[in-house]
Motif scaffolding. Structure first.
Motif, PDB file in Angstrom:
ATOM      1  N   ASP A   1      35.920  -5.863   0.974  1.00 53.89           N
ATOM      2  CA  ASP A   1      35.781  -4.477   0.415  1.00 53.89           C
ATOM      3  C   ASP A   1      36.115  -4.179  -0.893  1.00 53.89           C
ATOM      4  OD1 ASP A   1      36.361  -1.672   0.634  1.00 53.89           O
ATOM      5  OD2 ASP A   1      38.345  -1.443   1.386  1.00 53.89           O
ATOM      6  N   GLU A   2      36.914  -4.474  -1.549  1.00 51.59           N
ATOM      7  CA  GLU A   2      37.123  -4.248  -3.147  1.00 51.59           C
ATOM      8  C   GLU A   2      36.057  -5.094  -3.816  1.00 51.59           C
ATOM      9  OE1 GLU A   2      40.701  -6.321  -5.098  1.00 51.59           O
ATOM     10  OE2 GLU A   2      41.210  -6.524  -2.885  1.00 51.59           O
ATOM     11  N   HIS A   3      35.379  -6.089  -3.338  1.00 52.41           N
ATOM     12  CA  HIS A   3      34.405  -7.023  -4.072  1.00 52.41           C
ATOM     13  C   HIS A   3      33.137  -6.536  -3.882  1.00 52.41           C
ATOM     14  CE1 HIS A   3      37.847  -9.468  -4.799  1.00 52.41           C
ATOM     15  NE2 HIS A   3      38.001  -9.530  -3.641  1.00 52.41           N
ATOM     16  N   ILE A   4      32.722  -5.334  -3.123  1.00 49.07           N
ATOM     17  CA  ILE A   4      31.567  -4.851  -3.176  1.00 49.07           C
ATOM     18  C   ILE A   4      31.362  -3.448  -3.653  1.00 49.07           C
ATOM     19  CG2 ILE A   4      29.810  -3.802  -1.356  1.00 49.07           C
ATOM     20  CD1 ILE A   4      29.980  -6.860  -1.021  1.00 49.07           C
ATOM     21  N   GLN A   5      30.586  -3.378  -4.652  1.00 52.57           N
ATOM     22  CA  GLN A   5      30.590  -2.210  -5.396  1.00 52.57           C
ATOM     23  C   GLN A   5      29.318  -1.348  -5.300  1.00 52.57           C
ATOM     24  OE1 GLN A   5      33.456  -0.803  -7.780  1.00 52.57           O
ATOM     25  NE2 GLN A   5      34.382  -2.148  -6.097  1.00 52.57           N
ATOM     26  N   ILE A   6      29.351  -0.217  -4.868  1.00 49.57           N
ATOM     27  CA  ILE A   6      28.296   0.762  -4.712  1.00 49.57           C
ATOM     28  C   ILE A   6      28.368   2.018  -5.664  1.00 49.57           C
ATOM     29  CG2 ILE A   6      26.905   2.048  -3.096  1.00 49.57           C
ATOM     30  CD1 ILE A   6      28.973   0.295  -1.020  1.00 49.57           C
ATOM     31  N   LYS A   7      26.986   2.136  -6.241  1.00 45.94           N
ATOM     32  CA  LYS A   7      27.197   3.282  -7.253  1.00 45.94           C
ATOM     33  C   LYS A   7      26.697   4.526  -6.545  1.00 45.94           C
ATOM     34  CE  LYS A   7      24.968   2.590 -11.366  1.00 45.94           C
ATOM     35  NZ  LYS A   7      23.876   2.608 -12.389  1.00 45.94           N
TER      36      LYS A   7
ATOM     37  N   THR B   1      24.942   6.680   1.257  1.00 39.37           N
ATOM     38  CA  THR B   1      23.512   6.657   1.680  1.00 39.37           C
ATOM     39  C   THR B   1      22.974   5.153   1.460  1.00 39.37           C
ATOM     40  OG1 THR B   1      23.045   8.890   1.133  1.00 39.37           O
ATOM     41  CG2 THR B   1      21.261   7.665   1.132  1.00 39.37           C
ATOM     42  N   LYS B   2      23.668   4.461   0.769  1.00 42.87           N
ATOM     43  CA  LYS B   2      23.113   3.058   0.211  1.00 42.87           C
ATOM     44  C   LYS B   2      23.799   2.252   1.260  1.00 42.87           C
ATOM     45  CE  LYS B   2      22.617   4.454  -4.716  1.00 42.87           C
ATOM     46  NZ  LYS B   2      23.009   4.283  -5.917  1.00 42.87           N
ATOM     47  N   LEU B   3      24.774   2.635   1.903  1.00 48.21           N
ATOM     48  CA  LEU B   3      25.821   1.638   2.800  1.00 48.21           C
ATOM     49  C   LEU B   3      25.244   1.407   4.034  1.00 48.21           C
ATOM     50  CD1 LEU B   3      28.164  -0.106   2.819  1.00 48.21           C
ATOM     51  CD2 LEU B   3      29.544   1.789   3.405  1.00 48.21           C
TER      52      LEU B   3
ATOM     53  N   GLY C   1      27.104   8.133 -11.582  1.00 44.06           N
ATOM     54  CA  GLY C   1      27.172   6.428 -12.023  1.00 44.06           C
ATOM     55  C   GLY C   1      28.703   5.956 -11.506  1.00 44.06           C
ATOM     56  N   LYS C   2      29.643   6.572 -10.752  1.00 39.62           N
ATOM     57  CA  LYS C   2      30.970   6.257 -10.491  1.00 39.62           C
ATOM     58  C   LYS C   2      30.562   4.990  -9.269  1.00 39.62           C
ATOM     59  CE  LYS C   2      35.245   7.598  -8.786  1.00 39.62           C
ATOM     60  NZ  LYS C   2      36.463   8.795  -8.148  1.00 39.62           N
ATOM     61  N   MET C   3      31.495   4.003  -8.974  1.00 39.73           N
ATOM     62  CA  MET C   3      31.356   2.889  -8.438  1.00 39.73           C
ATOM     63  C   MET C   3      32.539   3.030  -7.153  1.00 39.73           C
ATOM     64  SD  MET C   3      29.032   1.497  -9.767  1.00 39.73           S
ATOM     65  CE  MET C   3      28.862  -0.066  -8.863  1.00 39.73           C
ATOM     66  N   PHE C   4      31.836   2.706  -5.957  1.00 37.14           N
ATOM     67  CA  PHE C   4      32.633   2.746  -4.804  1.00 37.14           C
ATOM     68  C   PHE C   4      32.884   1.503  -4.103  1.00 37.14           C
ATOM     69  CE2 PHE C   4      31.398   6.994  -5.857  1.00 37.14           C
ATOM     70  CZ  PHE C   4      32.476   8.018  -5.848  1.00 37.14           C
TER      71      PHE C   4
ATOM     72  N   THR D   1      35.570   3.150   0.675  1.00 43.09           N
ATOM     73  CA  THR D   1      35.803   4.545  -0.254  1.00 43.09           C
ATOM     74  C   THR D   1      34.444   5.050  -0.234  1.00 43.09           C
ATOM     75  OG1 THR D   1      35.552   3.474  -2.452  1.00 43.09           O
ATOM     76  CG2 THR D   1      37.884   3.712  -1.576  1.00 43.09           C
ATOM     77  N   ALA D   2      33.430   4.614   0.011  1.00 42.07           N
ATOM     78  CA  ALA D   2      31.948   4.961  -0.160  1.00 42.07           C
ATOM     79  C   ALA D   2      31.834   6.465   0.849  1.00 42.07           C
ATOM     80  CB  ALA D   2      30.724   4.002   0.101  1.00 42.07           C
ATOM     81  N   ILE D   3      32.669   6.473   1.786  1.00 39.45           N
ATOM     82  CA  ILE D   3      32.688   7.462   2.966  1.00 39.45           C
ATOM     83  C   ILE D   3      33.037   8.936   1.960  1.00 39.45           C
ATOM     84  CG2 ILE D   3      33.162   6.180   4.910  1.00 39.45           C
ATOM     85  CD1 ILE D   3      35.867   7.299   4.544  1.00 39.45           C
ATOM     86  N   GLY D   4      33.772   8.863   0.771  1.00 35.11           N
ATOM     87  CA  GLY D   4      34.004   9.852   0.038  1.00 35.11           C
ATOM     88  C   GLY D   4      32.798  10.399  -0.830  1.00 35.11           C
TER      89      GLY D   4
END
Length: 506
Positions: A308-314, A334-336, A318-321, A325-328
């Motif tokens: 979880d914490e090691h996968i980062q999605i922009k 959209t990228k998940l 430009g904020k990373m999730f 937390t990408a559901i927020g």
């Protein structure tokens, strides 16, 4: 504006004709994302044919939503179903699953409640999160990002300042989102003319309450979403089904019940509806809740938690999730997709090593083994499941290098599986209204005395399954014996073997 409908050839419904506004929505990145989210999650690792995705299912639901709305319109002109109504219902059907995460229900039902929370606080702040909430947010994001408002207006939809004060229909954007979320309240079934609560919707009035039953029907569980996935899933799983949704659409009528209007069907269709609910049970028993499907989904969720914490999605700005937390943020969400599985599996990063090992076990078919299942005659809660898992692991030693080949604490996993006809332990037909051939306008409920004595009387069953993470014969036999002793101490039936391939060393 001229309409040029597009025809799509669908394996379930044949040639499907789609409104150009639906095509415009389909061609957005937010909808195309659904091509990469499998409809049945981990079941693809059990059923090779279950490779279909949320993309094709959503198109099927849009098609059936339009078919049902148009059928009602043709049969009953007095309902005053407009082209706006039909288009809104189709859009809601098309967009109802926009909020699904990787591997569909695995993401919101298993992963999210477990992600980023210490023991004892599992799912805190997220436990009630549903994919429908994300679907509404994604719909808003999609409309704004792709500037769809202008095209929606050109095709006759009204929202915001365009809604006329005396217009019998309300805000179409609100109406679509209300249908995606599903009906908020259930109609009391104790009598035909109950005292109804205040109408909770703004998109359409009570006189068109039946429209809210087409895509997501919380009152009876009979809706076009189920019609499509029953037929589509059965087709791809290779499971035969006798329920015919086309027959339901043929006999569907709207009847007045108190202040509201409901979609009803002929009284002779009771057997066909029981067949539908039985189809639901069979799909859960043979595929959705299959013992290997469930543990593979548990393993994938376990890997996602570790990653979880090691996968980062922009995301936006430009904020990373992270995965959870990408559901927020809909831009990040959209990228998940299911691609995160391969991202972890092919990673060389040290931080993802533990997650990668779990996924490698799935690929190598070295998944956790099912020891068996038992059927206790009691109502189960999540707290009971947690307590049982603790009890089973209580006497086991801590994992250490010296005992890595022996059963250790945490090796035993308890899964509670409930399968029913859609209304838990209740008979779903008790919530359904019917009409007769001699009186097309009057709605009534079928009494038990009128039903065939061959129909089911029990509508829910609960299984307790126990899995073992270690798969060597010694550990598995030791775990099976422990499970049997535990069932005996609880006074439950002796567990049926979960994996007959386990060699017996005795």
């Amino acid at each position: 504006m001229s309409k040029q409908n597009k025809v799509i050839n669908d394996p379930i419904h044949g040639h499907v004709e789609l409104h150009p506004l639906l095509i415009k929505i389909i061609d957005t990145p937010q909808f195309q994302r659904l091509r990469h989210i499998k409809q049945l999650g981990g079941a693809y690792h059990v059923y090779p044919g279950a490779s279909h995705n949320r993309f094709e299912h959503s198109i099927g639901v849009a098609h059936l939503a339009g078919e049902l709305a148009k059928a009602l319109e043709e049969k009953q002109e007095e309902l005053k179903i407009t082209d706006r109504d039909v288009l809104c219902v189709q859009i809601a059907g098309l967009c109802h699953d926009l909020g699904h995460g990787p591997f569909s229900h695995l993401y919101d039902a298993i992963f999210i409640p477990r992600a980023n929370h210490p023991p004892g606080e599992e799912g805190k702040g997220m436990k009630d999160w549903k994919h429908e909430e994300a679907s509404v947010k994604m719909f808003d994001h999609m409309v704004k990002k792709n500037e769809l408002e202008e095209m929606m207006i050109k095709y006759g939809l009204k929202f915001g300042k365009l809604v006329v004060e005396n217009d019998p229909d309300g805000d179409d954007m609100t109406f679509i989102k209300e249908m995606i979320k599903g009906k908020k309240t259930k109609t009391p079934v104790s009598c035909v003319t109950p005292s109804f609560p205040q109408w909770p919707y703004k998109g359409r009035g009570e006189e068109k309450s039946f429209l809210y039953e087409i895509v997501a029907n919380k009152e009876t569980g009979i809706d076009v979403d189920k019609f499509d996935y029953f037929a589509r899933d059965s087709y791809h799983l290779g499971i035969q089904t006798n329920f015919d949704h086309r027959r339901f659409i043929q006999f569907a009528r709207v009847c007045q019940v108190g202040k509201k209007t409901h979609i009803c069907t002929r009284d002779k269709e009771v057997d066909n509806l029981y067949e539908m609910f039985h189809t639901r049970y069979c799909l859960h028993r043979r595929a959705y809740q299959h013992k290997v499907t469930k543990i593979i989904e548990t393993m994938i969720a376990e890997a996602f938690v570790k990653a979880d914490e090691h996968i980062q999605i922009k995301g936006s700005g430009g904020k990373m999730f992270s995965l959870s937390t990408a559901i927020g943020d809909m831009e990040a969400y959209t990228k998940l997709t299911d691609h995160v599985f391969q991202r972890i599996l092919n990673s060389t990063r040290v931080e993802l090593r533990d997650a990668k090992k779990i996924l490698e076990r799935i690929i190598d078919r070295k998944h956790y083994r099912c020891l068996g299942e038992t059927t206790p005659n009691l109502s189960l809660t999540k707290e009971m499941k947690d307590r049982w898992q603790e009890e089973l692991n209580k006497d086991l030693p801590e994992p250490e290098e010296s005992n890595k080949d022996k059963l250790t604490k945490g090796d035993l996993i308890v899964e509670v599986v409930t399968m029913d006809y859609g209304m838990k332990e209740k008979d779903p037909i008790e919530n359904m209204y019917f009409y007769s051939k001699g009186n097309l306008e009057e709605a009534f409920m079928v009494s038990k005395d009128q039903l065939s004595k061959l129909l089911p009387t029990c509508f829910s069953e609960t299984l307790i399954r126990v899995y073992c993470k270690k798969i060597d014969a010694t550990s598995l036999n030791s775990a099976k014996e422990k499970f049997k002793q535990w069932c005996a101490s609880e006074g439950w039936p002796k567990p049926q073997d979960g994996d007959r391939a386990i060699p017996d060393l005795k």
